[in-house]
Design a protein around this motif. Structure first.
Motif, PDB file in Angstrom:
ATOM      1  N   SER A  10     -24.536  31.079  -6.057  1.00 20.62           N
ATOM      2  CA  SER A  10     -25.943  30.388  -6.124  1.00 20.62           C
ATOM      3  C   SER A  10     -26.566  30.574  -4.537  1.00 20.62           C
ATOM      4  O   SER A  10     -25.824  30.618  -3.737  1.00 20.62           O
ATOM      5  N   VAL A  11     -27.880  30.598  -4.853  1.00 18.72           N
ATOM      6  CA  VAL A  11     -28.840  30.489  -3.249  1.00 18.72           C
ATOM      7  C   VAL A  11     -29.815  29.595  -3.791  1.00 18.72           C
ATOM      8  O   VAL A  11     -30.629  29.777  -4.660  1.00 18.72           O
ATOM      9  N   VAL A  12     -29.870  28.560  -2.871  1.00 18.35           N
ATOM     10  CA  VAL A  12     -30.700  27.606  -3.149  1.00 18.35           C
ATOM     11  C   VAL A  12     -31.290  26.953  -1.807  1.00 18.35           C
ATOM     12  O   VAL A  12     -30.609  27.219  -0.665  1.00 18.35           O
ATOM     13  N   TYR A  13     -32.447  26.455  -1.474  1.00 13.08           N
ATOM     14  CA  TYR A  13     -33.008  25.876  -0.373  1.00 13.08           C
ATOM     15  C   TYR A  13     -32.722  24.371  -0.367  1.00 13.08           C
ATOM     16  O   TYR A  13     -33.113  23.759  -1.508  1.00 13.08           O
ATOM     17  N   ASP A  14     -31.846  23.992   0.500  1.00 11.80           N
ATOM     18  CA  ASP A  14     -31.696  22.669   0.622  1.00 11.80           C
ATOM     19  C   ASP A  14     -32.564  21.923   1.160  1.00 11.80           C
ATOM     20  O   ASP A  14     -32.427  21.728   2.463  1.00 11.80           O
ATOM     21  N   ARG A  15     -33.365  20.855   0.917  1.00 13.71           N
ATOM     22  CA  ARG A  15     -34.443  20.399   1.527  1.00 13.71           C
ATOM     23  C   ARG A  15     -33.973  19.189   2.347  1.00 13.71           C
ATOM     24  O   ARG A  15     -34.494  18.874   3.217  1.00 13.71           O
ATOM     25  N   LYS A  16     -32.957  18.483   1.883  1.00 11.59           N
ATOM     26  CA  LYS A  16     -32.117  17.350   2.628  1.00 11.59           C
ATOM     27  C   LYS A  16     -31.705  17.939   4.135  1.00 11.59           C
ATOM     28  O   LYS A  16     -31.967  17.238   5.059  1.00 11.59           O
ATOM     29  N   VAL A  17     -31.107  19.008   3.947  1.00 10.16           N
ATOM     30  CA  VAL A  17     -30.398  19.553   5.165  1.00 10.16           C
ATOM     31  C   VAL A  17     -31.347  20.450   5.827  1.00 10.16           C
ATOM     32  O   VAL A  17     -31.380  20.810   7.019  1.00 10.16           O
ATOM     33  N   ASP A  18     -32.472  20.875   5.449  1.00 11.69           N
ATOM     34  CA  ASP A  18     -33.490  21.961   5.605  1.00 11.69           C
ATOM     35  C   ASP A  18     -32.550  23.181   5.956  1.00 11.69           C
ATOM     36  O   ASP A  18     -32.510  23.680   7.223  1.00 11.69           O
ATOM     37  N   CYS A  19     -31.771  23.675   5.005  1.00 14.18           N
ATOM     38  CA  CYS A  19     -31.123  24.859   5.243  1.00 14.18           C
ATOM     39  C   CYS A  19     -30.870  25.837   3.996  1.00 14.18           C
ATOM     40  O   CYS A  19     -31.304  25.219   2.970  1.00 14.18           O
ATOM     41  N   LEU A  20     -30.592  26.984   4.044  1.00 12.99           N
ATOM     42  CA  LEU A  20     -30.241  27.899   3.052  1.00 12.99           C
ATOM     43  C   LEU A  20     -28.828  27.353   2.638  1.00 12.99           C
ATOM     44  O   LEU A  20     -28.054  27.187   3.631  1.00 12.99           O
ATOM     45  N   HIS A  21     -28.590  27.330   1.597  1.00  5.61           N
ATOM     46  CA  HIS A  21     -27.335  26.987   0.706  1.00  5.61           C
ATOM     47  C   HIS A  21     -26.750  28.052  -0.061  1.00  5.61           C
ATOM     48  O   HIS A  21     -27.205  28.426  -0.978  1.00  5.61           O
ATOM     49  N   LEU A  22     -25.879  28.716   0.366  1.00  5.95           N
ATOM     50  CA  LEU A  22     -25.246  29.844  -0.493  1.00  5.95           C
ATOM     51  C   LEU A  22     -23.775  29.759  -0.851  1.00  5.95           C
ATOM     52  O   LEU A  22     -22.817  29.185   0.052  1.00  5.95           O
ATOM     53  N   THR A  23     -23.368  29.875  -2.020  1.00  6.12           N
ATOM     54  CA  THR A  23     -22.124  29.800  -2.648  1.00  6.12           C
ATOM     55  C   THR A  23     -21.831  30.992  -3.173  1.00  6.12           C
ATOM     56  O   THR A  23     -22.375  31.461  -4.111  1.00  6.12           O
ATOM     57  N   CYS A  24     -20.507  31.304  -3.017  1.00  5.46           N
ATOM     58  CA  CYS A  24     -20.053  32.534  -3.774  1.00  5.46           C
ATOM     59  C   CYS A  24     -18.438  31.879  -4.472  1.00  5.46           C
ATOM     60  O   CYS A  24     -17.848  30.978  -3.570  1.00  5.46           O
ATOM     61  N   LYS A  25     -18.466  32.453  -5.795  1.00  2.00           N
ATOM     62  CA  LYS A  25     -17.026  31.966  -6.407  1.00  2.00           C
ATOM     63  C   LYS A  25     -16.561  33.178  -6.888  1.00  2.00           C
ATOM     64  O   LYS A  25     -17.099  34.111  -7.263  1.00  2.00           O
ATOM     65  N   GLY A  26     -14.942  33.010  -7.232  1.00  2.00           N
ATOM     66  CA  GLY A  26     -14.403  33.730  -7.958  1.00  2.00           C
ATOM     67  C   GLY A  26     -14.158  35.355  -7.510  1.00  2.00           C
ATOM     68  O   GLY A  26     -14.024  35.403  -6.412  1.00  2.00           O
ATOM     69  N   PHE A  27     -14.285  36.104  -8.363  1.00  2.00           N
ATOM     70  CA  PHE A  27     -13.900  37.514  -7.903  1.00  2.00           C
ATOM     71  C   PHE A  27     -15.446  38.267  -8.224  1.00  2.00           C
ATOM     72  O   PHE A  27     -15.508  39.024  -9.149  1.00  2.00           O
ATOM     73  N   LEU A  28     -16.402  37.962  -7.425  1.00  2.00           N
ATOM     74  CA  LEU A  28     -17.539  38.470  -7.481  1.00  2.00           C
ATOM     75  C   LEU A  28     -17.774  40.133  -7.199  1.00  2.00           C
ATOM     76  O   LEU A  28     -16.807  40.431  -6.436  1.00  2.00           O
ATOM     77  N   SER A  29     -18.513  40.851  -7.845  1.00  2.00           N
ATOM     78  CA  SER A  29     -18.697  42.298  -7.404  1.00  2.00           C
ATOM     79  C   SER A  29     -19.528  42.469  -6.452  1.00  2.00           C
ATOM     80  O   SER A  29     -20.258  41.678  -5.874  1.00  2.00           O
ATOM     81  N   TYR A  30     -19.487  43.749  -5.776  1.00  2.00           N
ATOM     82  CA  TYR A  30     -20.072  43.976  -4.599  1.00  2.00           C
ATOM     83  C   TYR A  30     -21.562  43.821  -5.037  1.00  2.00           C
ATOM     84  O   TYR A  30     -22.502  43.305  -4.102  1.00  2.00           O
ATOM     85  N   GLU A  31     -22.231  44.363  -6.400  1.00  2.00           N
ATOM     86  CA  GLU A  31     -23.346  44.239  -6.679  1.00  2.00           C
ATOM     87  C   GLU A  31     -23.993  42.913  -6.651  1.00  2.00           C
ATOM     88  O   GLU A  31     -25.044  42.402  -6.241  1.00  2.00           O
ATOM     89  N   GLU A  32     -23.078  41.971  -7.177  1.00  2.00           N
ATOM     90  CA  GLU A  32     -23.488  40.405  -7.216  1.00  2.00           C
ATOM     91  C   GLU A  32     -23.357  39.672  -5.835  1.00  2.00           C
ATOM     92  O   GLU A  32     -24.234  38.957  -5.688  1.00  2.00           O
ATOM     93  N   LEU A  33     -22.640  40.242  -4.952  1.00  2.00           N
ATOM     94  CA  LEU A  33     -22.537  39.878  -3.523  1.00  2.00           C
ATOM     95  C   LEU A  33     -23.982  40.195  -2.993  1.00  2.00           C
ATOM     96  O   LEU A  33     -24.747  39.330  -2.080  1.00  2.00           O
ATOM     97  N   VAL A  34     -24.330  41.471  -3.129  1.00  2.00           N
ATOM     98  CA  VAL A  34     -25.353  42.021  -2.520  1.00  2.00           C
ATOM     99  C   VAL A  34     -26.756  41.281  -2.915  1.00  2.00           C
ATOM    100  O   VAL A  34     -27.730  40.816  -2.125  1.00  2.00           O
ATOM    101  N   GLU A  35     -26.701  40.944  -4.435  1.00  2.00           N
ATOM    102  CA  GLU A  35     -27.819  40.282  -4.925  1.00  2.00           C
ATOM    103  C   GLU A  35     -27.980  38.944  -4.275  1.00  2.00           C
ATOM    104  O   GLU A  35     -29.183  38.282  -4.078  1.00  2.00           O
ATOM    105  N   LEU A  36     -26.898  38.237  -4.183  1.00  2.00           N
ATOM    106  CA  LEU A  36     -26.889  36.757  -3.545  1.00  2.00           C
ATOM    107  C   LEU A  36     -27.494  36.753  -2.191  1.00  2.00           C
ATOM    108  O   LEU A  36     -28.410  36.009  -1.830  1.00  2.00           O
TER     109      LEU A  36
END
Length: 131
Positions: A10-36
Motif C-alpha cells: 500500500s501507498v498512503v499519505y499519513d496525515r497524523k505523521v505528515d509522511c508517506l507510508h509505504l508497505t510491501c508484503k509477501g512475494f511482490l513482482s517487479y511490476e508491483e514494486l514499481v507501481e507502488l
C-alpha cells in the motif's frame, strides 16, 4: 488518486505523521514494486513530503531487478522529491532482511535513514522531527 491499497502493498499519505507510508508484503513482482514506488513518488510531490515510513516487515524477498531499480531510480526520485528522513520497519524474514541490507549499503547524501522493528517506534521517530 495516488493512494494504492493492494494485497502486495500500500501507498498512503499519513496525515497524523505528515509522511508517506509505504508497505510491501509477501512475494511482490517487479511490476508491483514499481507501481507502488511510482504512486509513492506522486504522493511525495503532491503533499511536498520530507518524511517517509517504509514498512518491509512482511516482505519475503525482493523481486529480480529491484535492487537496481531502488538504487538507480527510487532513491534519486525520493531525494529529488524532497524526502529527507526515512524510517524503515525491517523485514521479519531473513531473506527479506538480507535483501534490504544489500539495497541500503550505499550512503545517500541528504537522506537520513533509521531502522525499527515496529511501526510505532518508526512513527514516534518521524513525529519527533520538525518539518
Amino acid at each position: 488518486m495516488e493512494t494504492l491499497i493492494a494485497e502486495y502493498g500500500s501507498v498512503v499519505y499519513d496525515r497524523k505523521v505528515d509522511c508517506l507510508h509505504l508497505t510491501c508484503k509477501g512475494f511482490l513482482s517487479y511490476e508491483e514494486l514499481v507501481e507502488l514506488l511510482e504512486r509513492a513518488y506522486k504522493l511525495i510531490l503532491r503533499h511536498q513530503l520530507s518524511k517517509c515510513l517504509i514498512n518491509l516487515q512482511k516482505i519475503e524477498v525482493y523481486p529480480e531487478g529491484a535492487t537496481e531499480y531502488l538504487q538507480q531510480v527510487w532513491y534519486l526520485n525520493m531525494i529529488a522529491g524532497g524526502i529527507q528522513h526515512v524510517a524503515y520497519v525491517v523485514p521479519d524474514d531473513v531473506f527479506g532482511s538480507m535483501a534490504m541490507k544489500e539495497v541500503h549499503l550505499e550512503e545517500l547524501p541528504g537522506l537520513v535513514r533509521q531502522y525499527f522493528t515496529n511501526e510505532e517506534s518508526a512513527q514516534a521517530w518521524l513525529l519527533s522531527l520538525s518539518r
